[in-house]
Structure formats: structure tokens, C-alpha cells
Scaffold this motif. Structure first.
Motif, PDB file in Angstrom:
ATOM      1  N   GLU A 164      49.104  49.472  39.355  1.00 48.75           N
ATOM      2  CA  GLU A 164      48.234  49.741  38.596  1.00 48.75           C
ATOM      3  C   GLU A 164      47.365  49.704  39.927  1.00 48.75           C
ATOM      4  O   GLU A 164      47.377  49.162  41.225  1.00 48.75           O
ATOM      5  N   LYS A 165      46.416  50.686  39.964  1.00 51.04           N
ATOM      6  CA  LYS A 165      45.760  50.794  41.577  1.00 51.04           C
ATOM      7  C   LYS A 165      44.202  49.667  40.928  1.00 51.04           C
ATOM      8  O   LYS A 165      42.796  49.931  40.641  1.00 51.04           O
ATOM      9  N   GLU A 221      51.035  41.882  45.037  1.00 50.52           N
ATOM     10  CA  GLU A 221      51.796  42.823  45.144  1.00 50.52           C
ATOM     11  C   GLU A 221      52.442  43.444  44.348  1.00 50.52           C
ATOM     12  O   GLU A 221      52.866  44.680  43.446  1.00 50.52           O
ATOM     13  N   ALA A 230      43.343  41.398  41.570  1.00 51.04           N
ATOM     14  CA  ALA A 230      44.846  41.222  41.544  1.00 51.04           C
ATOM     15  C   ALA A 230      45.317  39.732  41.240  1.00 51.04           C
ATOM     16  O   ALA A 230      46.010  39.215  40.276  1.00 51.04           O
ATOM     17  N   SER A 254      41.974  45.824  42.707  1.00 51.82           N
ATOM     18  CA  SER A 254      41.486  45.153  44.304  1.00 51.82           C
ATOM     19  C   SER A 254      41.538  43.954  44.834  1.00 51.82           C
ATOM     20  O   SER A 254      42.942  43.234  43.213  1.00 51.82           O
ATOM     21  N   ASP A 255      42.066  43.606  45.243  1.00 50.89           N
ATOM     22  CA  ASP A 255      43.066  42.236  45.909  1.00 50.89           C
ATOM     23  C   ASP A 255      42.613  41.212  44.328  1.00 50.89           C
ATOM     24  O   ASP A 255      43.126  40.203  44.376  1.00 50.89           O
ATOM     25  N   GLN A 311      49.606  45.220  42.088  1.00 50.57           N
ATOM     26  CA  GLN A 311      49.316  46.643  42.955  1.00 50.57           C
ATOM     27  C   GLN A 311      50.304  47.423  43.163  1.00 50.57           C
ATOM     28  O   GLN A 311      49.775  48.860  43.678  1.00 50.57           O
TER      29      GLN A 311
END
Length: 343
Positions: A138-139, A132, A145, A141-142, A135
Motif C-alpha cells: 500500500e502507498k 516495510e 504505517a 506514509s511512514d 508499504q
């Protein structure tokens, strides 16, 4: 008609690039209590350049932690910033709204708290909190991240990081929780990190590992760091410059090696002299006499004069932070210049 299109843009960019990462000018943070006004930070100024580490030292109650919280704009009522400016890359943080500060916190500016539970949510798994955090700014992906979170845990010496990501904070020891908090601060490779005694709860081996990683981060990414501590040995090995605080004010400021080898201010002199390694075996430890004055009722003039062996009549007037030597400042009428000359 003259063409003025974009004439100021290159100048503005150049000015921002030339500006230090952090410049604190005459900062004042007071707490308005029923007993009176507590001047926790009272006219504090310092500068941290890109990739540099400033050690902010002083005994408990000197105002160093409140200085860090002021930079992050995390001062709660009855406290508030009443004067001065906090320039982050030329932008005054003191004038920003809470929403504007939220976009900077954790992203371009990070803080490592002394208590890791000020960073960690006790009911969320570590992977949830770290993903979290990535994200939020920044955009990605899981999976990306999670990979960044795993690498950050490995950087601070947590074994089996993939497995530990699935743990909750209560499943870590105090020292391990602090390492997780440090890893979260490093996630975005921020431009500025404010670290409030972050390695106090760690053993010497892990402390050394984290200090090495911090130095590497600053050198390779240009991150500036304010390292708040009472441990002079940590500052000696980590910082480029040092600012010594006493009773809410900076009393000495300069190159860390020069200050620790030949301090100018009597308080710095006493602080270094009280370190056990500086005393001969079998000889009683040297100590600074008396007690720190109450910030509710500071004495007139120099706040240290009641404890100072060099105090004189002119100390009834508050000294300025004077440049006694090149790149060496001391708030004192009678600094230890003779020891610097003999060093």
C-alpha cells in the motif's frame, strides 16, 4: 449485431462473491527423495467460507503443515504439488507464477508460522519490518504505517507498543516474538490467514487473548482462517469446522461441535479419547496402539487399519471420504454411527 459489451462482467463478479474464500480440491504434495516418494499430502479436500475458521488437526507427520505450505506455494524441492487445485476466491493458486503469488502473500493471504523467526529478520528493528510490510502493498506514509504497526502490536497484547517498535527480535522472548509475527499477519486484514500452530509457545492467558482477537477479526472483516494445530481444546473454542488428517489424508470432516461430541472415524475417536480431561482420575490414559505408518511405504487400503479396533477384511480397500451424515464426512468403512445415534 448483438451488443455483448460487459455482459459477462456482472456474472463474473457475482461468481467471485459467491465462491468460498478457499476451496482445496484433491491436493497432492509429494517429496521426491532418494529413498522414494513421500506422499505428504495425498488427496486432501476442504472448503473455508468467508469469515469462517477451519481447524486442521492431526498428530505430527500427518501432513497438516505441508498442506498449509502448499496453499502458500512455499514448498521447496524436492517437494512439489503434483495434483489438485487450490482455489482462492475462485482463482487457482496452483497455476500462478511466483511473481503473482508475491502480490497476494502478506496482502490478501497471510501465514503465521510456528517459528516466529521464519517471519522476523533478526538484524532489523521491529518498526522497520512492520512499516516495510505495510508499504510493500500500500502507498501510505511512514507515519500512517507506523500507527498501523503500533495498533497491531497492541491488538496482540504487547505492552508499550510505541517503545517495543524500536526493539530488535532478540530483545523479545519467544512468546513475544510470536505475538509480533501474528501482528504482522494481521496488518493488511487479509482475506485468508493460514496459521500453523501459532499459539503453541504462548501462555494460556495470552493464547486466549489472541484467539479472541482472531475470532473478532474473522467476524468483523470476513477473513477466512485455516488453523493448523494438534490442540483439540483450541479448535473446540475457535473453529467452525474441523478436518482431521492422518497419513496425508483427511479422514473426517464436519462441524466442529458434532465431530468432537460424536466422532465417526476410529482415529478421531482415539484422538479425542486420549485427551487427559476425557479420562477418569486414577485410570491410565487411553491411547491409540501402534505407530503412524511411514509415508514412504503406506500400507494397502486404509492407512489406519493396522491400529484400528474396528478393522475388517474390506479395509484392504481404501475408503472414500463418504457423507455418512448431513455435512459429516468420514473416510471409513465402519464408522461409529451407533454413538452418533445415541448422542
Amino acid at each position: 449485431m448483438a451488443d455483448t459489451t460487459n455482459t459477462s462482467a456482472p456474472t463474473l463478479v457475482a461468481a467471485q462473491a459467491a465462491a468460498p474464500t478457499l476451496e482445496v480440491r484433491n491436493l497432492q504434495t509429494h517429496f521426491f527423495t532418494r529413498a522414494g516418494v513421500v506422499k505428504a499430502v495425498n488427496d486432501v479436500s476442504f472448503t473455508i467460507g468467508r469469515g469462517k475458521v477451519l481447524g486442521l488437526v492431526g498428530e505430527s507427520g500427518s501432513g497438516k503443515t505441508v498442506t498449509g505450505f502448499s496453499i502458500m506455494k512455499l514448498i521447496d524441492p524436492p517437494g512439489r504439488i503434483v495434483g489438485g487445485s487450490i482455489l482462492f476466491q475462485g482463482r487457482d493458486l496452483a497455476t500462478l507464477s511466483e511473481e503473482e503469488m508475491r502480490t497476494l502473500r502478506g496482502n490478501r493471504i497471510a501465514m503465521i508460522f510456528q517459528d516466529p523467526m521464519m517471519t522476523l529478520n533478526p538484524v532489523l528493528r521491529i518498526d522497520t519490518q512492520m512499516i516495510e510490510t505495510v508499504q510493500a502493498h500500500e502507498k501510505v506514509s511512514d507515519a500512517d504505517a507506523r500507527a498501523r504497526a503500533r495498533d497491531a502490536l497492541g491488538m496482540v497484547g504487547i505492552p508499550s507498543p510505541d517503545e517495543r517498535l524500536k526493539s530488535y527480535p532478540h530483545q523479545f522472548s519467544g512468546g513475544m516474538r510470536q505475538r509480533v509475527a501474528i501482528a504482522i499477519a494481521l496488518l493488511h486484514r487479509p482475506d485468508l490467514i493460514v496459521a500453523d500452530e501459532p499459539t503453541t509457545a504462548l501462555d494460556v492467558t495470552i493464547q486466549g487473548q489472541i484467539l479472541a482477537e482472531v475470532q473478532k477479526l474473522c467476524a468483523t472483516t470476513g477473513t477466512a482462517m485455516l488453523w493448523i494445530t494438534h490442540d483439540l481444546s483450541v479448535v473446540a473454542g475457535l473453529a467452525d469446522d474441523i478436518a482431521v488428517m492422518y497419513a496425508g489424508r483427511v479422514v473426517e470432516y464436519g462441524d466442529v461441535g458434532e465431530v468432537l461430541d460424536a466422532p465417526l472415524h476410529p482415529y478421531t475417536h482415539g484422538l479425542i479419547g486420549s485427551v487427559p480431561s476425557r479420562n477418569k482420575r486414577g485410570v491410565p490414559l487411553r491411547q491409540i496402539p501402534g505407530m503412524t505408518p511411514s509415508l514412504l511405504n503406506l500400507p494397502e487400503g486404509c492407512s489406519f487399519r493396522a491400529r484400528c479396533p474396528r478393522a475388517a477384511e474390506d479395509c484392504i480397500v481404501m475408503p472414500t471420504l463418504h457423507p455418512w451424515l448431513p455435512n459429516r464426512l468420514a473416510r471409513c468403512h465402519h464408522p461409529h454411527l451407533e454413538e452418533v445415534e445415541s448422542a
